[in-house]
Design an enzyme around this catalytic site. Structure first.
Site, short mmCIF file in Angstrom:
data_model
loop_
_atom_site.label_atom_id
_atom_site.label_comp_id
_atom_site.label_asym_id
_atom_site.label_seq_id
_atom_site.Cartn_x
_atom_site.Cartn_y
_atom_site.Cartn_z
N SER A 52 13.42 -7.48 -0.78
CA SER A 52 13.08 -8.28 0.41
C SER A 52 13.92 -8.97 1.04
O SER A 52 14.82 -9.48 0.43
CB SER A 52 11.80 -9.09 0.31
OG SER A 52 11.41 -9.86 1.23
N TYR B 69 8.39 -15.96 -5.27
CA TYR B 69 8.30 -14.59 -4.75
C TYR B 69 9.98 -14.03 -4.49
O TYR B 69 10.43 -13.11 -4.88
CB TYR B 69 7.54 -14.28 -3.70
CG TYR B 69 7.65 -12.91 -2.97
CD1 TYR B 69 7.38 -12.03 -3.48
CD2 TYR B 69 8.32 -12.59 -1.54
CE1 TYR B 69 7.54 -10.68 -3.12
CE2 TYR B 69 8.46 -11.67 -1.21
CZ TYR B 69 8.09 -10.37 -1.92
OH TYR B 69 8.21 -9.33 -1.19
N1 LIG Z 1 4.76 -6.27 3.52
C1 LIG Z 1 5.82 -6.96 3.72
O1 LIG Z 1 6.13 -7.90 4.87
C2 LIG Z 1 7.28 -6.95 2.66
C3 LIG Z 1 8.30 -7.25 2.94
C4 LIG Z 1 9.50 -7.33 2.22
C5 LIG Z 1 9.27 -6.75 1.12
N2 LIG Z 1 8.06 -5.94 0.80
C6 LIG Z 1 7.80 -5.12 -0.74
O2 LIG Z 1 7.64 -4.13 -0.34
C7 LIG Z 1 6.86 -3.65 -1.48
C8 LIG Z 1 5.64 -3.01 -0.97
O3 LIG Z 1 4.99 -3.78 0.00
P1 LIG Z 1 3.65 -3.72 0.89
O4 LIG Z 1 3.85 -4.52 2.01
O5 LIG Z 1 3.51 -2.29 0.87
O6 LIG Z 1 2.60 -4.02 -0.26
P2 LIG Z 1 0.93 -3.78 -0.43
O7 LIG Z 1 0.46 -2.95 1.08
O8 LIG Z 1 0.32 -5.12 -0.84
O9 LIG Z 1 0.93 -2.57 -1.40
C9 LIG Z 1 1.28 -2.86 -2.79
C10 LIG Z 1 1.20 -1.71 -3.55
O10 LIG Z 1 1.46 -2.34 -4.97
C11 LIG Z 1 0.68 -1.74 -5.90
N3 LIG Z 1 0.53 -2.54 -6.98
C12 LIG Z 1 0.04 -3.64 -6.96
N4 LIG Z 1 0.06 -4.22 -8.28
C13 LIG Z 1 0.20 -2.90 -9.24
C14 LIG Z 1 0.47 -3.00 -10.38
N5 LIG Z 1 0.26 -3.97 -11.52
N6 LIG Z 1 0.65 -1.73 -10.86
C15 LIG Z 1 0.86 -0.84 -10.04
N7 LIG Z 1 1.04 -0.77 -8.68
C16 LIG Z 1 0.51 -2.11 -8.15
C17 LIG Z 1 -0.76 -1.56 -5.09
O11 LIG Z 1 -1.62 -0.72 -5.45
P3 LIG Z 1 -2.88 -0.78 -6.44
O12 LIG Z 1 -3.57 -2.21 -5.99
O13 LIG Z 1 -3.37 0.32 -6.48
O14 LIG Z 1 -2.15 -0.91 -8.05
C18 LIG Z 1 -0.17 -1.09 -3.74
O15 LIG Z 1 -0.11 0.21 -3.50
C19 LIG Z 1 6.44 -4.63 -2.27
O16 LIG Z 1 7.62 -4.71 -3.41
C20 LIG Z 1 6.95 -5.79 -1.57
O17 LIG Z 1 7.25 -7.04 -2.12
C21 LIG Z 1 6.93 -6.14 1.59
#
Ligand SMILES: NC(=O)c1ccc[n+]([C@@H]2O[C@H](COP(=O)([O-])OP(=O)(O)OC[C@H]3O[C@@H](n4cnc5c(N)ncnc54)[C@H](OP(=O)(O)O)[C@@H]3O)[C@@H](O)[C@H]2O)c1
Length: 240
Positions: A141, A154
């Protein structure tokens, strides 16, 4: 890497950036393996991918569980005989200042954001060695380079992941295993709602910044991940 026909494991593929990435990679000709905890959701997505694109596999996996991670990797290797790419995308945030962040919640996200990717790397590296190499993309991130009040825990998990990626890149170069770190910015997903709240402050975690730029779309981040898969930079940012 030319991703046609490549076997690509994507963690956290049930929604958000991981789902957009799975769709895009399938469309681009990869054999995608979707891992997350929500088994029914994963199966629905895989059915959709079969209909529109091609082969895809759902393997329900809790990325905090070492045995489950090893079972995921064994299953994929058994089915396809190779693993070309691992995209460590599953992640979660917690909100809370250093003074009040809930330590159990901090531990939980550390397990998912740092130890999960490391365990997945430890499981795929021997398979990649057997087949001549591979690519690992760790989703970090942009906040890992920043210090924002209440986001420190985080950000620290993602900073730790950056260090793991940079170290592993040197350690694994001779085995032709390449490592890319992807740095999304604020992205319009359910990430904020899915974050662990600190009960002591009763706050929800990462909220849209007021007056800042529009968040990126998950599909735009997936495009950058595809670009990273094709060109294999050490670091991939949204604005380059
Ligand atoms: N959105 C942002 O603003 C942002 C910015 C920078 C970086 N990121 C990074 O990008 C990545 C994806 O983020 P996102 O925004 O797509 O998040 P999201 O919409 O909350 O999706 C998170 C995903 O992770 C899975 N997950 C959560 N806990 C888990 C576990 N214990 N085992 C396996 N899977 C798990 C969830 O699936 P289940 O609940 O089905 O397990 C879901 O598919 C993350 O690493 C996040 O830190 C996000």
């Amino acid at each position: 890497m030319d991703i046609q026909e490549k076997v690509v494991i994507i963690t956290g593929a049930s929604e958000g950036i991981g789902l957009a990435t799975a769709r895009l990679f399938a469309q681009a000709g990869a054999k995608v393996v979707l891992a997350a905890r929500s088994a029914d959701t994963l199966q629905t997505i895989v059915n959709e991918l079969h209909e529109h694109y091609r082969e895809a596999l759902a393997v329900p996996t809790d990325m905090r569980n070492k045995d489950a991670i090893e079972a995921l990797v064994d299953r994929v290797f058994q089915q396809y005989g190779r693993i070309d790419m691992l995209i460590n995308n599953a992640g979660q945030a917690v909100r809370g200042t250093v003074a009040d962040v809930d330590i159990d919640q901090f531990r939980q996200i550390f397990e998912l954001n740092v130890l999960g990717p490391v365990q997945a790397m430890q499981a795929v590296i021997p398979k990649m060695r057997q087949t001549g190499g591979g690519l690992i993309i760790n989703v970090s991130s942009n906040v890992s380079h920043m210090h924002i009040p209440a986001i420190g825990a985080y950000a620290a998990t993602k900073a730790a992941l950056n260090m793991i990626s940079d170290t592993a890149r040197e350690e694994l170069a001779s085995a032709n295993i390449r490592i890319t770190t992807m740095f999304p910015r604020q992205t319009a997903t359910n990430f904020g709602n899915n974050s662990l709240a600190t009960q002591r402050t009763n706050q929800q975690g990462p909220r849209p910044r007021q007056g800042g730029p529009e968040p990126d779309r998950a599909e735009a981040v997936a495009q950058k991940i595809l670009e990273a898969a094709r060109h294999e930079p050490h670091e991939q940012y949204m604005d380059r």
